[in-house]
Design a protein around this motif. Structure first.
Motif, PDB file in Angstrom:
ATOM      1  N   GLU A   1     112.911  -6.075  69.102  1.00  0.00           N
ATOM      2  CA  GLU A   1     111.978  -5.661  69.933  1.00  0.00           C
ATOM      3  C   GLU A   1     112.183  -4.341  70.526  1.00  0.00           C
ATOM      4  N   GLU A   2     113.408  -3.724  70.302  1.00  0.00           N
ATOM      5  CA  GLU A   2     113.685  -2.141  70.462  1.00  0.00           C
ATOM      6  C   GLU A   2     112.461  -1.336  69.988  1.00  0.00           C
ATOM      7  N   ILE A   3     112.202  -0.282  70.552  1.00  0.00           N
ATOM      8  CA  ILE A   3     111.129   0.461  70.165  1.00  0.00           C
ATOM      9  C   ILE A   3     111.390   1.115  68.633  1.00  0.00           C
ATOM     10  N   GLY A   4     112.761   1.231  68.464  1.00  0.00           N
ATOM     11  CA  GLY A   4     112.950   2.009  67.160  1.00  0.00           C
ATOM     12  C   GLY A   4     112.286   0.936  65.938  1.00  0.00           C
ATOM     13  N   PRO A   5     112.846  -0.046  65.880  1.00  0.00           N
ATOM     14  CA  PRO A   5     112.513  -1.108  64.853  1.00  0.00           C
ATOM     15  C   PRO A   5     110.803  -1.255  64.877  1.00  0.00           C
ATOM     16  N   GLN A   6     110.313  -1.381  66.038  1.00  0.00           N
ATOM     17  CA  GLN A   6     108.798  -1.592  66.005  1.00  0.00           C
ATOM     18  C   GLN A   6     108.037  -0.175  65.571  1.00  0.00           C
ATOM     19  N   LEU A   7     108.765   0.869  65.647  1.00  0.00           N
ATOM     20  CA  LEU A   7     107.895   2.145  65.284  1.00  0.00           C
ATOM     21  C   LEU A   7     108.020   2.060  63.732  1.00  0.00           C
ATOM     22  N   GLN A   8     109.364   1.680  63.227  1.00  0.00           N
ATOM     23  CA  GLN A   8     109.526   1.661  61.819  1.00  0.00           C
ATOM     24  C   GLN A   8     108.347   0.600  61.095  1.00  0.00           C
ATOM     25  N   LYS A   9     108.281  -0.272  61.855  1.00  0.00           N
ATOM     26  CA  LYS A   9     106.993  -1.228  61.213  1.00  0.00           C
ATOM     27  C   LYS A   9     105.729  -0.933  61.187  1.00  0.00           C
ATOM     28  N   LEU A  10     105.355   0.423  61.994  1.00  0.00           N
ATOM     29  CA  LEU A  10     104.085   0.658  62.105  1.00  0.00           C
ATOM     30  C   LEU A  10     104.244   2.029  61.064  1.00  0.00           C
ATOM     31  N   GLY A  11     105.360   2.505  60.289  1.00  0.00           N
ATOM     32  CA  GLY A  11     105.119   3.338  59.435  1.00  0.00           C
ATOM     33  C   GLY A  11     105.760   4.588  60.068  1.00  0.00           C
TER      34      GLY A  11
ATOM     35  N   ARG B   1      98.779   3.734  71.170  1.00  0.00           N
ATOM     36  CA  ARG B   1      99.586   2.342  70.901  1.00  0.00           C
ATOM     37  C   ARG B   1     100.359   1.965  71.977  1.00  0.00           C
ATOM     38  N   ARG B   2     100.503   0.677  71.976  1.00  0.00           N
ATOM     39  CA  ARG B   2     101.316   0.067  73.127  1.00  0.00           C
ATOM     40  C   ARG B   2     102.456  -0.780  72.402  1.00  0.00           C
ATOM     41  N   ILE B   3     103.639  -0.584  72.964  1.00  0.00           N
ATOM     42  CA  ILE B   3     104.806  -1.355  72.330  1.00  0.00           C
ATOM     43  C   ILE B   3     105.646  -2.102  73.123  1.00  0.00           C
ATOM     44  N   LYS B   4     105.800  -3.252  73.250  1.00  0.00           N
ATOM     45  CA  LYS B   4     106.260  -4.502  73.993  1.00  0.00           C
ATOM     46  C   LYS B   4     107.724  -4.332  73.663  1.00  0.00           C
ATOM     47  N   THR B   5     108.833  -3.947  74.527  1.00  0.00           N
ATOM     48  CA  THR B   5     110.144  -4.174  73.825  1.00  0.00           C
ATOM     49  C   THR B   5     110.928  -5.065  75.060  1.00  0.00           C
ATOM     50  N   GLY B   6     110.320  -6.489  74.688  1.00  0.00           N
ATOM     51  CA  GLY B   6     111.044  -7.445  75.621  1.00  0.00           C
ATOM     52  C   GLY B   6     110.397  -7.861  76.871  1.00  0.00           C
TER      53      GLY B   6
END
Ligand SMILES: [Zn+2]
Length: 288
Positions: free
Chosen positions: A90-100, A4-9
């Motif tokens: 947009e930080e990686i932490g909150p985005q991972l949380q959203k993915l479970g 998975r790709r995560i865009k952090t801003g």
């Protein structure tokens, strides 16, 4: 296995940093005093879901870059040549949380391609993961000399005790040095020096397709296939670019550097690095 790709801003740098230019003026002066900003580009980080556990490659940037005093404005590079736009969500932490995925619990390993702030800025989200950093890169990034070189060692989490890795002389195809991350060798670290002297990349192989998590080996695929080094790296850059292209000739490879706006398109369409024989790239002798 899944990637998975995560865009952090977003980040914006000078055009003279994206591609090295000709002439006698030192490139760093052109990076600092060049007038032309490039477009805002994404800051990507990666999540590899492997049966052995979740592996994160690079951690992106932090929203703290917007806080007064976070970036060292005494440093000419931060004063003149880089700008960030990262929202807290947009930080990686909150985005991972959203993915479970709970970053503090569920991430087995974090690998940094190098320690520049837009790759190490999200480290704080992973207090319980094994953090893999190449030994020489960690040394270069640490202390006063690290700060002078533009790293932000004083912003790393206090708990940071990385597993300092050294690549071994075990070839992975045409890469002479490598280090397997997983027992099945489907996730492998290779040496890609240039952007920084000890820069590494991570190759994840899924069904014969090699996802090349390239960090900043080049900012775009266009620069890769034209063997155009960036404006701040070492002389080894061109060899690394040639190595990646050679690798892609024997292995279908999707090139995923950290800041290429065309990354989503390449992932969706499974676009591999085009070969010279496809007629898509100009023959080498025509490339200036
Ligand atoms: Zn970098």
């Amino acid at each position: 296995m899944k990637i998975r790709r995560i865009k952090t801003g977003l980040v914006r740098i000078k055009e003279n940093q994206i591609s090295k230019t000709k002439g006698l003026t030192p490139q760093m002066l052109k990076v600092l005093f060049g007038k032309k900003w490039a477009e805002w580009v994404p800051i990507y980080a990666w999540v590899i879901e492997h049966p052995e556990g979740i592996i994160v490659v690079d951690t992106g940037e932090t929203a703290k870059t917007a806080e007064h005093g976070y970036l060292p404005k005494w440093h000419p590079y931060y004063a003149l040549s880089v700008q960030f736009r990262v929202k807290p969500e947009e930080e990686i932490g909150p985005q991972l949380q959203k993915l479970g995925i709970n970053p503090a619990k569920d991430v087995k390993k974090v690998i940094l391609t190098h320690m520049h702030t837009d790759h190490a800025g999200g480290l704080g989200h992973f207090p319980n993961s094994e953090i893999l950093i190449e030994k020489g890169e960690y040394r270069t990034a640490s202390g006063i000399s690290g700060k002078l070189a533009g790293y932000l060692p004083h912003r790393w989490p206090e708990w940071l005790k990385p597993n300092l890795i050294t690549l071994i002389n075990e070839p992975y195809f045409n890469f002479t040095q490598s280090l397997a991350v997983t027992a099945d060798r489907k996730v492998i670290i290779v040496a890609t020096p240039g952007h920084s002297a000890n820069h590494i990349s991570v190759i994840a192989e899924i069904n014969g397709i090699h996802y090349f998590l390239a960090g900043d080996t080049s900012y775009t695929q266009e620069n890769l296939i034209n063997f155009r080094p960036d404006g701040i790296g070492t002389d080894e850059s061109i060899n690394t670019l040639k190595n990646i292209v050679s690798f892609s000739k024997v292995n279908p490879t999707i090139y995923l550097p950290s800041h290429d706006p065309l990354v989503p398109q390449r992932m969706t369409n499974m676009e591999t690095i085009p070969s010279i024989n496809d007629g898509i790239i100009a023959p080498l002798e025509k490339v200036k």
